[in-house]
Design a protein around this motif. Structure first.
Motif, mmCIF file in Angstrom:
data_model
loop_
_atom_site.group_PDB
_atom_site.id
_atom_site.type_symbol
_atom_site.label_atom_id
_atom_site.label_comp_id
_atom_site.label_asym_id
_atom_site.label_seq_id
_atom_site.Cartn_x
_atom_site.Cartn_y
_atom_site.Cartn_z
ATOM 1 N N GLY A 29 0.716 -1.341 0.085
ATOM 2 C CA GLY A 29 -0.040 -0.111 0.077
ATOM 3 C C GLY A 29 0.848 1.239 0.072
ATOM 4 N N LEU A 30 1.929 1.311 0.875
ATOM 5 C CA LEU A 30 2.754 2.403 0.929
ATOM 6 C C LEU A 30 3.391 2.548 -0.165
ATOM 7 C CD1 LEU A 30 4.390 1.959 4.454
ATOM 8 C CD2 LEU A 30 3.071 3.858 3.711
ATOM 9 N N PHE A 33 2.498 1.868 -3.248
ATOM 10 C CA PHE A 33 1.616 2.168 -4.226
ATOM 11 C C PHE A 33 1.221 3.878 -4.182
ATOM 12 C CE2 PHE A 33 -3.062 2.640 -5.704
ATOM 13 C CZ PHE A 33 -2.677 2.497 -7.141
ATOM 14 N N VAL A 34 0.987 4.181 -2.755
ATOM 15 C CA VAL A 34 0.611 5.659 -2.683
ATOM 16 C C VAL A 34 1.884 6.504 -3.163
ATOM 17 C CG1 VAL A 34 0.358 7.150 -0.824
ATOM 18 C CG2 VAL A 34 -1.017 5.098 -0.838
ATOM 19 N N GLN A 53 2.876 7.207 -6.527
ATOM 20 C CA GLN A 53 2.109 8.518 -7.068
ATOM 21 C C GLN A 53 2.705 9.944 -7.188
ATOM 22 O OE1 GLN A 53 -0.645 6.899 -8.885
ATOM 23 N NE2 GLN A 53 0.003 4.938 -7.857
ATOM 24 N N SER A 76 -3.644 -0.763 5.007
ATOM 25 C CA SER A 76 -3.236 -1.020 3.683
ATOM 26 C C SER A 76 -4.503 -0.715 2.819
ATOM 27 C CB SER A 76 -3.126 -2.626 3.492
ATOM 28 O OG SER A 76 -2.715 -2.968 2.073
ATOM 29 N N LEU A 104 -4.427 2.855 2.294
ATOM 30 C CA LEU A 104 -3.480 3.250 1.578
ATOM 31 C C LEU A 104 -3.568 3.229 0.051
ATOM 32 C CD1 LEU A 104 -0.518 2.008 3.414
ATOM 33 C CD2 LEU A 104 -0.822 4.291 3.127
ATOM 34 N N LEU A 105 -4.331 1.854 -0.323
ATOM 35 C CA LEU A 105 -4.308 1.547 -1.789
ATOM 36 C C LEU A 105 -5.510 2.376 -2.313
ATOM 37 C CD1 LEU A 105 -4.241 -2.474 -1.521
ATOM 38 C CD2 LEU A 105 -2.727 -0.805 -2.613
ATOM 39 N N ALA A 113 -6.324 5.560 -1.414
ATOM 40 C CA ALA A 113 -5.634 6.876 -1.595
ATOM 41 C C ALA A 113 -4.912 6.858 -2.770
ATOM 42 C CB ALA A 113 -5.018 7.186 -0.345
ATOM 43 N N GLY A 114 -3.939 5.838 -3.047
ATOM 44 C CA GLY A 114 -3.118 5.454 -4.506
ATOM 45 C C GLY A 114 -3.930 5.607 -5.327
ATOM 46 N N LYS A 121 -5.148 8.976 -6.463
ATOM 47 C CA LYS A 121 -4.313 9.917 -6.822
ATOM 48 C C LYS A 121 -3.927 9.170 -8.518
ATOM 49 C CE LYS A 121 -2.051 11.417 -2.885
ATOM 50 N NZ LYS A 121 -0.851 11.494 -1.879
ATOM 51 N N ALA A 122 -3.858 7.882 -8.475
ATOM 52 C CA ALA A 122 -3.644 7.316 -9.686
ATOM 53 C C ALA A 122 -4.633 7.390 -10.821
ATOM 54 C CB ALA A 122 -3.425 5.735 -9.861
ATOM 55 N N ARG A 164 -6.249 10.581 -10.961
ATOM 56 C CA ARG A 164 -6.642 11.735 -11.068
ATOM 57 C C ARG A 164 -7.350 12.167 -12.237
ATOM 58 N NH1 ARG A 164 -1.709 13.100 -7.979
ATOM 59 N NH2 ARG A 164 -0.658 12.015 -9.474
#
Lengths: 222, 540
Positions: free
Chosen positions: A16-17, A19-20, A23, B358, B361-362, B364-365, B368-369, B371
């Motif tokens: 997760g980290l 992946f974030v 970005q 996790s 996190l995913l 939020a990722g 952003k991905a 966007r």
């Protein structure tokens, strides 16, 4: 580019980290480690600017890693963000004292984690309000900076028992409380002081003079 | 056990039987000595015959020469000498019998050689004129036994002999009781005699005193002419005597009684010990049950004997054991519950919390991905929000599961610490107004749990900015208030899920004699109000 090393024993968290942070255009994840010893051995090679460090890890735990960085045995000093499980806030003081720049629980909003990485690269701290309050209280109340101050009076009694080599059962009987309660206290003591086990706690208690060294084994009362 | 009681009872009966027999048997044997009685009868007959023989010799000197022996005997029967002997016709039977140790049923008679009774000490038993042929058969010197209308008798007869005076030595006279005065008294009126001729069995009298023509039953004794005899008869068995047959019967009866005693004793023993044995058996059963770990059963205490003392002591012992074990079990149970809560918290903490982090996190990722892909933005945002809310609920849950060492720090510090934790971890402003209260440990624990539950509810469902926790004591009532400014809810519409915790809280408070009030409305937050009564000594 901010070079980041992720140290966490949970694969899902590392994933997760990564992946974030992937970005973010100004952040580069240079590596991942699942245990503390690996972190210590590879810091010099990876030379990250920021280390995202979990406190609970096999091998050497987060505090051991912090201490290794602090005493220079790693050969590289990154800015350290402790990103640890919820419920470990007893270790905040120990972690900060061991050199952590930021302390974030794993409930922190993701954007704040990213912000903390950028802040750490600048040498700045990011704290959750609750953690900040804890630190403020510590500074205000514990100005003498006595390590034992983080312990409650009862925890000090238990630590004294540990310093005399007592078992949980013996301590429980002496304090007239349940064995499970003592176990809770011991966990709390280890967490607050950043110690690994009962033996370390006993040594710490003796170092701090909680129990006079020469009478540690002959006095049966706590 | 019953068998031993029976044996003891039987032994006691045998012992008593033995004692009774030991007392009675010698008496029976003594009184039934038939032979000794016969001997004494013979002895008496012999002695009296000798006396009368001497008297007859003296009398003969005073009678005319031709006096028949029958006449002589009659004289003798009525004479003073006989009276002096206390015998026969004197009527002084009582005196005579006492002297001779014969009782009223005995009789002594002077009989003619043919057996006819001339005079009797006891006319009822042996009337004058009665002919005792059997006595005469043996030459007036015999003894025997037989039965009469009045019962079995032993008898003896001894001859009265007319001894020539010359033959009587001084020795005989000396033993006799001065026979001379008796002689002067002779010649009284002769008693009527119903004499019947008796067959002459002996040879003609050599003494030559019997006149011719008179059929005289003359018998010749070693010493002289036989005048008649003294007949003595006594009952074979006196009133107190036991004949051998009776003794045998008694022994048989005793044996039968003994034979009956064993089974009767067995039954009696069983009956008398049945209750005792039942109580002891019951005590043993309950002891076994308690020994095997079940402390509930008690034995009924009956009566005031030693067994009941045992029963009472046993009950008290079992009670104390039970209490001790219950206390230990309670403590172990509390420890186990706390350990279980800690284990669940650790599991949630170690696995699900990490996964949720996790997930956020995913999410939020992804946001952003993506966007540049507005189409998916709402879904990703929803996903991120859901993950955040799940994390928040998890945190609240972990706080609720957090063990609080209440007994160490006291109620107020424990609540303060709890509120601090909510504030630090969930970012909710928790204000506290905590006054000191006096509660017993059980109530303190309940209050702390209610606070924990109320804070958890507020944090998980209400998303409040601030929570107020207020604790105080006034006029014997402890009041607790937990109020938040969250979304609130409609109390009428709370579902099963949310109702559960509330129901448990309410029950807990009710058990302690208090009441719980819930003030809630959509958009207006939630307020828990708990009131607990406190008695004077600090106990609710």
């Amino acid at each position: 580019m901010i070079r980041v090393l992720i140290a966490d024993d949970h694969e899902v968290v590392r994933q997760g980290l990564r992946f974030v942070l992937a970005q973010e255009e100004d952040i580069d994840v240079v590596g991942e480690c699942a245990d503390g010893l690996r972190v210590i051995s590879r810091l010099a090679a990876m030379r990250p600017d920021v280390l995202l460090l979990d406190l609970v890890m096999p091998g050497a735990d987060g505090l051991a890693v912090l201490q290794a960085i602090q005493n220079g045995s790693t050969g590289w000093r990154p800015a350290v963000i402790v990103l640890t499980s919820f419920g470990e806030d007893e270790r905040v003081i120990a972690a900060i004292q061991a050199g952590a720049l930021s302390y974030l629980p794993k409930t922190t909003a993701v954007d704040r984690v990213v912000a903390a990485v950028r802040a750490a690269a600048r040498g700045e701290s990011v704290l959750e309000p609750g953690t900040a309050a804890l630190l403020v209280r510590q500074v205000r109340d514990g100005g003498r900076a006595q390590p034992l101050d983080v312990l409650s009076p009862r925890e000090r009694d238990v630590l004294a028992g540990l310093a005399r080599g007592r078992s949980n059962r013996q301590i429980a009987r002496a304090l007239s409380v349940g064995e499970e309660t003592v176990k809770t206290h011991v966990s709390s003591i280890l967490a607050k002081l950043g110690l690994a086990d009962r033996t370390q706690a006993a040594i710490f208690g003796l170092q701090q003079g909680l129990v006079p060294l020469d009478s540690a084994l002959d006095d049966r009362s706590i | 056990m019953a068998v031993s009681y029976v044996l003891v009872t039987a032994a006691a009966v045998v012992l008593i039987d033995g004692i009774v027999l030991g007392i009675l048997l010698p008496r029976m044997l003594a009184s039934s000595s038939h032979a000794s009685r016969a001997a004494s009868v013979a002895q008496q007959a012999n002695a009296d015959a000798k006396r009368l023989s001497v008297a007859a010799a003296i009398l003969a000197a005073h009678l005319p020469a031709g006096t028949t022996s029958t006449r002589q005997l009659k004289e003798l029967a009525t004479g003073r000498e006989t009276a002096a002997l206390g015998l026969l016709a004197t009527g002084n039977a009582a005196a005579g019998s006492s002297r001779r140790c014969l009782d009223a049923r005995s009789a002594e008679a002077l009989i003619l050689p043919d057996g006819t009774v001339l005079a009797s000490s006891n006319p009822a038993a042996c009337p004058r004129g009665l002919r005792l042929g059997f006595a005469a058969q043996g030459g007036l010197d015999s003894q025997g036994s037989g039965s009469t209308a009045r019962g079995a008798v032993v008898w003896a007869v001894s001859p009265v002999v007319k001894i020539p005076l010359s033959k009587i030595g001084a020795g005989i006279l000396a033993t006799g009781q001065s026979p001379s005065p008796a002689v002067s008294g002779l010649g009284g009126s002769p008693a009527p005699v119903r004499s019947s001729p008796a067959p002459v069995q002996s040879s003609p009298a050599s003494a030559g005193s019997s006149p011719a023509g008179t059929p005289s039953p003359v018998r010749v004794h070693g010493l002289g002419v036989v005048l008649g005899g003294v007949y003595v008869q006594a009952p074979a068995a006196s009133g107190s005597a036991f004949p051998a047959a009776q003794v045998r019967q008694l022994l048989v009866t005793g044996g039968l009684v003994l034979a009956l005693v064993i089974p009767v004793g067995t039954v009696f023993g069983l009956l008398s010990t049945r209750r005792l044995i039942r109580r002891i058996t019951r005590l043993a059963e309950v002891t076994g049950t308690v020994a095997s770990g079940d402390f509930r059963p008690r034995v009924p205490v009956s009566g005031g004997d030693e067994i009941s003392q045992l029963e009472d002591a046993f009950n008290r012992m079992a009670g104390q054991l039970s209490e001790a074990v219950d206390a230990e079990r309670l403590r172990a149970g509390a420890d186990a519950r706390q350990a279980e809560r800690a284990r669940i918290a650790r599991e949630l903490h170690d696995s699900i919390s990490q996964d949720l982090f996790s997930l956020s996190l995913l999410a939020a990722g992804l946001r952003k991905a993506l966007r540049d892909t507005p189409a998916l933005r709402p879904e990703v945002a929803a996903m991120e929000r859901t993950a955040a809310r799940a994390m928040r609920e998890m945190q609240a849950l972990l706080l609720e599961l957090r063990p609080v060492a209440l007994e160490d720090v006291g109620l107020v510090p424990a609540i303060a610490e709890l509120c601090q934790a909510y504030q630090a971890r969930l970012g909710i402003q928790v204000a506290t107004e905590l006054g000191q209260v006096a509660l017993d440990p059980v109530t303190e624990h309940a209050v702390l749990r209610v606070v924990q539950e109320a804070l958890g509810n507020a944090a998980r469902h209400g998303q409040p900015d601030t929570i107020l926790v207020r604790l105080g004591q006034q006029n014997g009532t402890v009041t607790l208030e937990v109020r938040d400014d969250g979304r609130g809810f409609d109390p009428q519409a709370i579902g099963e899920r949310h109702g559960m915790g509330l129901t448990l809280m309410r029950e807990r408070v009710a058990e302690l004699g208090g009441d719980l009030r819930l003030d809630a409305a959509p958009g207006q937050g939630v307020a828990f109000l708990v009131r607990l009564p406190v008695s004077q000594d600090g106990q609710p």
